[in-house]
Design an enzyme around this catalytic site. Structure first.
Site, mmCIF file in Angstrom:
data_model
loop_
_atom_site.group_PDB
_atom_site.id
_atom_site.type_symbol
_atom_site.label_atom_id
_atom_site.label_comp_id
_atom_site.label_asym_id
_atom_site.label_seq_id
_atom_site.Cartn_x
_atom_site.Cartn_y
_atom_site.Cartn_z
ATOM 1 N N CYS A 2 0.826 -1.201 0.000
ATOM 2 C CA CYS A 2 0.000 0.000 0.000
ATOM 3 C C CYS A 2 0.866 1.259 0.000
ATOM 4 C CB CYS A 2 -0.864 0.021 1.250
ATOM 5 S SG CYS A 2 -1.762 -1.510 1.475
ATOM 6 N N ARG A 29 2.789 1.149 -5.642
ATOM 7 C CA ARG A 29 2.791 0.353 -4.411
ATOM 8 C C ARG A 29 1.485 -0.419 -4.225
ATOM 9 N NH1 ARG A 29 6.811 1.670 -1.007
ATOM 10 N NH2 ARG A 29 5.693 0.658 0.686
ATOM 11 N N TRP A 77 -3.198 -2.216 -1.645
ATOM 12 C CA TRP A 77 -2.900 -3.523 -2.232
ATOM 13 C C TRP A 77 -3.369 -4.513 -1.181
ATOM 14 C CZ3 TRP A 77 0.519 -7.733 -1.226
ATOM 15 C CH2 TRP A 77 0.804 -8.551 -2.320
ATOM 16 N N ASN A 103 -0.133 0.765 6.177
ATOM 17 C CA ASN A 103 0.511 -0.201 5.284
ATOM 18 C C ASN A 103 1.203 -1.228 6.163
ATOM 19 O OD1 ASN A 103 2.028 -1.522 3.316
ATOM 20 N ND2 ASN A 103 3.636 0.033 3.353
ATOM 21 N N GLY A 104 0.985 -2.510 5.869
ATOM 22 C CA GLY A 104 1.607 -3.563 6.681
ATOM 23 C C GLY A 104 0.548 -4.558 7.083
ATOM 24 N N GLU A 476 15.462 -13.285 -15.877
ATOM 25 C CA GLU A 476 14.907 -11.937 -15.774
ATOM 26 C C GLU A 476 14.015 -11.610 -16.973
ATOM 27 O OE1 GLU A 476 14.442 -9.959 -13.540
ATOM 28 O OE2 GLU A 476 14.154 -8.005 -14.463
ATOM 29 N N LYS A 480 9.969 -10.596 -16.735
ATOM 30 C CA LYS A 480 9.360 -9.378 -17.307
ATOM 31 C C LYS A 480 8.138 -9.737 -18.133
ATOM 32 C CE LYS A 480 10.987 -7.500 -15.201
ATOM 33 N NZ LYS A 480 11.507 -7.148 -14.028
ATOM 34 N N GLU A 483 5.301 -10.823 -15.826
ATOM 35 C CA GLU A 483 4.775 -9.747 -14.972
ATOM 36 C C GLU A 483 3.888 -8.769 -15.720
ATOM 37 O OE1 GLU A 483 7.865 -8.598 -11.454
ATOM 38 O OE2 GLU A 483 8.517 -8.106 -13.468
ATOM 39 N N HIS A 499 14.733 -32.115 -20.098
ATOM 40 C CA HIS A 499 14.218 -32.973 -19.023
ATOM 41 C C HIS A 499 12.819 -32.535 -18.616
ATOM 42 C CE1 HIS A 499 18.128 -34.857 -18.623
ATOM 43 N NE2 HIS A 499 18.691 -33.662 -18.523
ATOM 44 N N LYS A 599 5.238 -2.965 -6.119
ATOM 45 C CA LYS A 599 6.665 -2.755 -6.316
ATOM 46 C C LYS A 599 7.463 -3.170 -5.104
ATOM 47 C CE LYS A 599 10.010 -0.136 -8.526
ATOM 48 N NZ LYS A 599 10.300 -1.266 -9.402
HETATM 49 C C1 G6P Z 1 8.377 -7.230 -5.749
HETATM 50 C C2 G6P Z 1 8.484 -6.455 -7.047
HETATM 51 C C3 G6P Z 1 9.676 -6.971 -7.857
HETATM 52 C C4 G6P Z 1 10.944 -6.915 -7.025
HETATM 53 C C5 G6P Z 1 10.786 -7.684 -5.707
HETATM 54 C C6 G6P Z 1 11.963 -7.463 -4.778
HETATM 55 O O1 G6P Z 1 7.972 -8.531 -6.007
HETATM 56 O O2 G6P Z 1 7.299 -6.560 -7.804
HETATM 57 O O3 G6P Z 1 9.846 -6.167 -9.013
HETATM 58 O O4 G6P Z 1 12.007 -7.449 -7.764
HETATM 59 O O5 G6P Z 1 9.615 -7.227 -5.021
HETATM 60 O O6 G6P Z 1 12.029 -6.114 -4.427
HETATM 61 P P1 G6P Z 1 13.315 -5.402 -3.866
HETATM 62 O O7 G6P Z 1 12.861 -4.010 -3.546
HETATM 63 O O8 G6P Z 1 13.722 -6.162 -2.646
HETATM 64 O O9 G6P Z 1 14.357 -5.451 -4.912
#
Ligand code: G6P
Length: 604
Positions: A2, A29, A77, A103-104, A476, A480, A483, A499, A599
């Protein structure tokens, strides 16, 4: 997670429009619902909230018309309680005198809730947050001071929180508290802001107070009062000026933050390497002394850590990348004081990563943090920190922070290598001047990514194969695509693809293949042949003169020559970011706001 945005106007202006702006800036967020509470000139609280995105709600609920020069806002969120108008924040007490956004997660909220219900409190939502205004209301009956009531309430909460509170009992203040979830104060000549993250108010001020765990207090027109639940010596916190500028946090003409951030990488990596060179200090020494090195991270940061492990291995440094949420069970039993934990976290606030680090700290291990955010929680736990120069990253999907993490880890590996007699001068100078090559990759591959996205937009699956130093790039790249384009994309070490994964490959199945011209080269070709003979549509990412691989491919993205080394992700990942971005756009999705993702994940 959040986002919290609160504002107190020193000029007695209505703050709702600024809070709306802060919430828009914080939408990365969380964005399933949002709400605002203000106090009017008679000291009465007004709340508006609902399900939806902030810009829609601002229109339908007319947030900007709310009157009051003190207010709090929230973009949600959901964790506890489904996405409904009721469950949106702010939450209020029975008397409509106390409004809170949070938030939390309050872990013991059911116990507190039951106790308060037995005392006559009426709850309107299923959220954990709602216990907070009611608990403060209960304490206030006796204490007659909101600060004292809040302080006492906080001592009963278990879990994580960043919260702000306004009250008609003391209508000239915004109260706040932080424990594990991030909260910062911004100070300008016109306003005081409280938010989850600095970009919320970066357009108005760069003067910031980073609140720390256990901090609570209030802001008013003439005071910023900060105390700490656990440390009586705390009588305030230092104001720092952050280097981020408002332009860095704006879209700058790009359609989406993600595209802007992809294009910023030549500059952000260069800045990061420059900053790493100033901060490396005794880090090589820490590595030297370590018996064993563990990387700990989540999401994209974990994939950067996988790269770190392979890059370190190139120079004989033994290390292992561990997913933060698995850390305790996977390696917890082996940790001791001679180990070094490298915590990699863009935000520095990811709950899983912080938990693993706290655990390792208790075992006496040394902690090195690599993060993008000055003053973030990880830096306070760490013995040493390296702050990256990626600048604020607003797109939910990490792009420029991935390359900055890789660049920082490479810089460390290369410096270690140099002091241990490896001839790495060429690679170091390449890293210091990599911006030109990254710009070239962007230029050469963007049109291709647009073209390929026409094909991919119709697909439901894709594999991403890589070996050795190519593996983290594949991981990675697939993340992407998953996501933001919602295509089921899976990355595999290429040798493992026979496999199991190969069973799914039929005519036209997209197979991204990251090919480096190193000792993995021929074995990558074998994997490509295996996939292509089953109808796989081969999309390779190669060095530009790698004609043999290009011949095996149906589509090709290219990197500059001589990047089949630890610098590879810095250039190879760019086409994969671009193609994920354009595929999402072609599918009519907003790459900056992927569904269900946040995020910064500040809950376990
Ligand atoms: C969330 C985000 C990702 C990020 C991960 C770790 O899942 O959506 O994009 O890589 O957290 O976040 P950090 O701030 O620890 O790199």
């Amino acid at each position: 997670m959040c986002g919290i945005g609160a504002c107190l106007s020193l000029l007695n202006d209505n703050v709702a429009p600024k809070i709306v702006k802060m919430l828009m800036n914080l939408e990365y967020r969380g964005y399933d619902s949002a709400g605002i509470a203000v106090i009017d000139s008679l000291g009465k609280i007004h709340v508006k909230k609902g399900v939806g995105r902030i810009h829609n709600l601002a229109e339908t609920l007319r947030f900007n018309e709310m009157e009051g020069h003190i207010g709090i806002g929230h973009t949600r969120w959901a964790t506890h309680g489904s996405v409904t108008d009721y469950n949106a924040h702010p939450h209020i007490d029975c008397g409509n005198n106390i409004a809170v956004v949070h938030n939390g997660i309050i872990e013991n909220y059911t116990d507190i809730r039951e106790r308060l219900i037995s005392l006559g409190h009426e709850f309107k939502t299923q959220t954990d947050t709602e216990v907070i205004p009611h608990l403060v209301e209960e304490k206030y009956k006796e204490k007659k001071s909101i600060l004292e009531s809040l302080r006492e309430a906080l001592t009963e909460l278990r879990g994580a929180y960043a919260l702000v509170l306004i009250t008609s009992h003391e209508p000239d203040k915004i109260f706040f508290a932080r424990f594990f979830s991030p909260l910062v104060i911004g100070i300008s000549n016109n306003d005081i802001y409280i938010a989850s993250d600095i970009p919320a108010f970066l357009q108005w001020t760069r003067r910031v107070i980073i609140l720390q765990d256990g901090d609570y207090g209030f802001v008013s027109a003439d005071k910023i009062y900060i105390r700490n639940l656990y440390d009586p010596a705390v009588k305030g916190r230092e104001i720092i000026t952050v280097e981020w500028t408002k332009e860095m946090a704006a879209k700058g003409g790009y359609r989406h933050y993600m595209l802007k951030e992809i294009h910023e990488q030549p500059e952000s990596v260069k800045r990061t390497v420059r900053m790493a060179s100033k901060q490396i200090g005794d880090v090589i020494n820490l590595i030297e002394k370590a018996n064993y090195i563990y990387f700990v991270a989540a999401g994209t940061s974990y994939y950067a850590s996988v790269h770190g492990q392979y890059a370190f291995a190139k120079y004989g440094i033994r290390s292992r990348a561990v997913i933060a949420s698995e850390f305790l069970e996977e390696v917890g039993a082996f940790l001791d004081k001679d180990d070094l934990i490298i915590g990699v976290s863009q935000s520095g606030e990811t709950a899983d990563t912080l938990k693993a680090i706290r655990f390792a700290k208790k075992k006496g291990s040394k902690i090195l943090a690599i993060t993008n955010v000055v003053g973030s929680a990880i830096t306070r736990l760490a013995d040493r920190s390296i702050i990256m120069g990626a600048g604020p990253e607003i797109g939910v999907a990490a792009t420029k922070t991935f390359t900055s993490q890789v660049a920082t880890l490479d810089y460390i590996a290369l410096n270690w290598a140099r002091t241990h007699g490896f001839d790495v001068d060429l690679l170091i100078s390449k890293l210091l001047n990599i911006d030109k090559d990254m710009e070239w990759v962007l230029e050469v591959n963007e049109e291709k990514a647009i073209k390929l996205s026409e094909v991919l937009k119709e697909k439901n699956n894709a594999y991403y194969l890589g070996r050795g130093l190519g593996l983290s790039i594949a991981l990675e790249g697939a993340l992407k695509m998953k996501e933001i384009a919602y295509i089921h994309a899976e990355a595999y070490p290429a040798g493992e693809s026979k496999h199991g994964p190969i069973a799914l490959v039929t005519e036209g199945f997209p197979i991204f293949s990251v090919v480096l011209r190193d000792e993995t080269y021929h074995r990558m070709h074998i994997a490509i042949e295996e996939m292509s003979s089953r109808g796989g549509f081969i999309i390779s990412v190669t060095e530009k003169n790698d004609s043999d691989t290009i011949k095996l491919s149906d589509f090709n993205f290219c990197a500059p020559d001589n990047y089949s080394n630890i610098l590879a992700p810095l250039v190879y990942v760019i086409p994969l970011q671009l193609v994920a971005y354009y595929t999402a756009v072609k599918r009519g999705l907003n790459p900056d706001r992927p569904r269900n993702l946040a995020k910064s994940v500040t809950v376990e």
